[in-house]
Design an enzyme around this catalytic site. Structure first.
Site, PDB file in Angstrom:
ATOM      1  CG  ASP A 167      -8.032  27.103  17.996  1.00 34.45           C
ATOM      2  OD1 ASP A 167      -8.907  25.999  17.714  1.00 34.45           O
ATOM      3  OD2 ASP A 167      -8.391  28.113  18.267  1.00 34.45           O
ATOM      4  CG  ASP A 168      -3.258  29.090  16.698  1.00 34.79           C
ATOM      5  OD1 ASP A 168      -4.395  29.199  16.292  1.00 34.79           O
ATOM      6  OD2 ASP A 168      -2.459  29.621  17.488  1.00 34.79           O
ATOM      7  CG  HIS A 208      -7.745  29.288  13.689  1.00 38.33           C
ATOM      8  ND1 HIS A 208      -8.769  29.743  14.473  1.00 38.33           N
ATOM      9  CD2 HIS A 208      -6.644  29.803  14.115  1.00 38.33           C
ATOM     10  CE1 HIS A 208      -8.149  30.417  15.649  1.00 38.33           C
ATOM     11  NE2 HIS A 208      -6.770  30.403  15.565  1.00 38.33           N
ATOM     12  CG  HIS A 248      -3.706  33.726  14.327  1.00 37.54           C
ATOM     13  ND1 HIS A 248      -4.098  34.536  15.366  1.00 37.54           N
ATOM     14  CD2 HIS A 248      -4.317  32.547  14.740  1.00 37.54           C
ATOM     15  CE1 HIS A 248      -4.868  33.779  16.207  1.00 37.54           C
ATOM     16  NE2 HIS A 248      -4.719  32.548  15.959  1.00 37.54           N
ATOM     17  CG  HIS A 291      -3.334  27.003  20.881  1.00 38.24           C
ATOM     18  ND1 HIS A 291      -3.840  27.238  22.128  1.00 38.24           N
ATOM     19  CD2 HIS A 291      -3.766  27.930  20.081  1.00 38.24           C
ATOM     20  CE1 HIS A 291      -4.604  28.208  21.963  1.00 38.24           C
ATOM     21  NE2 HIS A 291      -4.695  28.746  20.719  1.00 38.24           N
TER      22      HIS A 291
HETATM   23 ZN   LIG Z   1      -5.539  30.974  16.972  1.00 37.85          ZN
END
Ligand SMILES: [Zn+2]
Length: 230
Positions: A40-41, A90, A94, A194
């Protein structure tokens, strides 16, 4: 008469069930020794290192890309796609959607609009750099309340959370991090990790996690493969 009512009830139950198509997932089938690695991210600092490990181990994973990260390293999106990994969303920023309350219809619609704008802005970026529309979304912080599920359904996405993840916590050695992931490995597991920031423990652990789980018979697949979406 009773018979007709009974038949009507069956038709009703069947149609309600087929109308509410499942949109949220956090695990695959427990019957197959398959595991999905998800990142993720990113794309970010650790992405190239993660990609080279996956290339070396001949493993495909799923990357839930954040729009703001794509804008800072767009060339990595192409690299992830060219390596045959699954690219998922995603959303753009955020945002922690848990902060927004929606008791009134008006607030519910406003929140849906905010979520939808974030999803579609990131969709356009992924389409531009990867060349296709993603099918999967993981909302920031694993947000999975009704407004997000509605937005996902309306836009043809499945919402994917995870079975286990802990790489954001402090560990004193990569062996302890490895132990934590191994302990939670089961058929159908979706592991969360991540790739945005510099995380040396993660890149030390990853090759060993793959080796050990392959040795005991696990196959690594993308999330769409794990959930039979292809
Ligand atoms: Zn995230």
């Amino acid at each position: 008469m009773k018979k007709i009512l009974f038949l009507l009830l069956i038709v009703f139950v069947f149609s309600v069930d087929s109308f509410a198509e499942k949109v949220f997932f956090a695990d695959g089938s427990r019957n197959k020794k398959e595991i999905a690695l998800t990142f993720d991210d990113g794309p970010g600092y650790n992405t190239e290192e993660v990609l080279s490990i996956l290339r070396l181990k001949k493993v495909k994973a799923t990357f839930f890309l954040l729009g703001e990260s794509i804008e800072s390293k767009p060339y990595l999106v192409k690299e992830i796609a060219e390596d045959g990994h699954e690219i998922a969303s995603h959303t753009y920023k955020h945002i922690n959607f848990y902060k927004y309350k929606y008791k009134k219809t008006e607030d519910y619609n406003k929140l849906k609009d905010k979520i939808s704008k974030n999803l579609l802005k990131n969709q356009r970026l992924i389409e531009k750099f990867a060349g296709y529309k993603p099918k999967l979304v993981r909302f920031p912080h694993g947000y999975m309340r009704q407004p997000a599920l509605d937005v996902a359904r309306e836009n043809g996405y499945k919402v994917i959370n995870w079975s286990f993840g802990t790489d954001w916590n402090e560990f004193d050695s990569y062996e302890h991090l490895l132990g934590a992931y191994l302990e939670h490995a089961k058929p159908g597991t979706i592991f969360l990790m991540h790739d945005l920031k510099d995380n040396s423990l993660l890149v030390e652990m990853l090759p060993q996690l793959i080796d050990i789980l392959q040795f005991v018979g696990y196959k690594f697949v993308t999330v769409s493969e794990l959930l039979n979406f292809n």
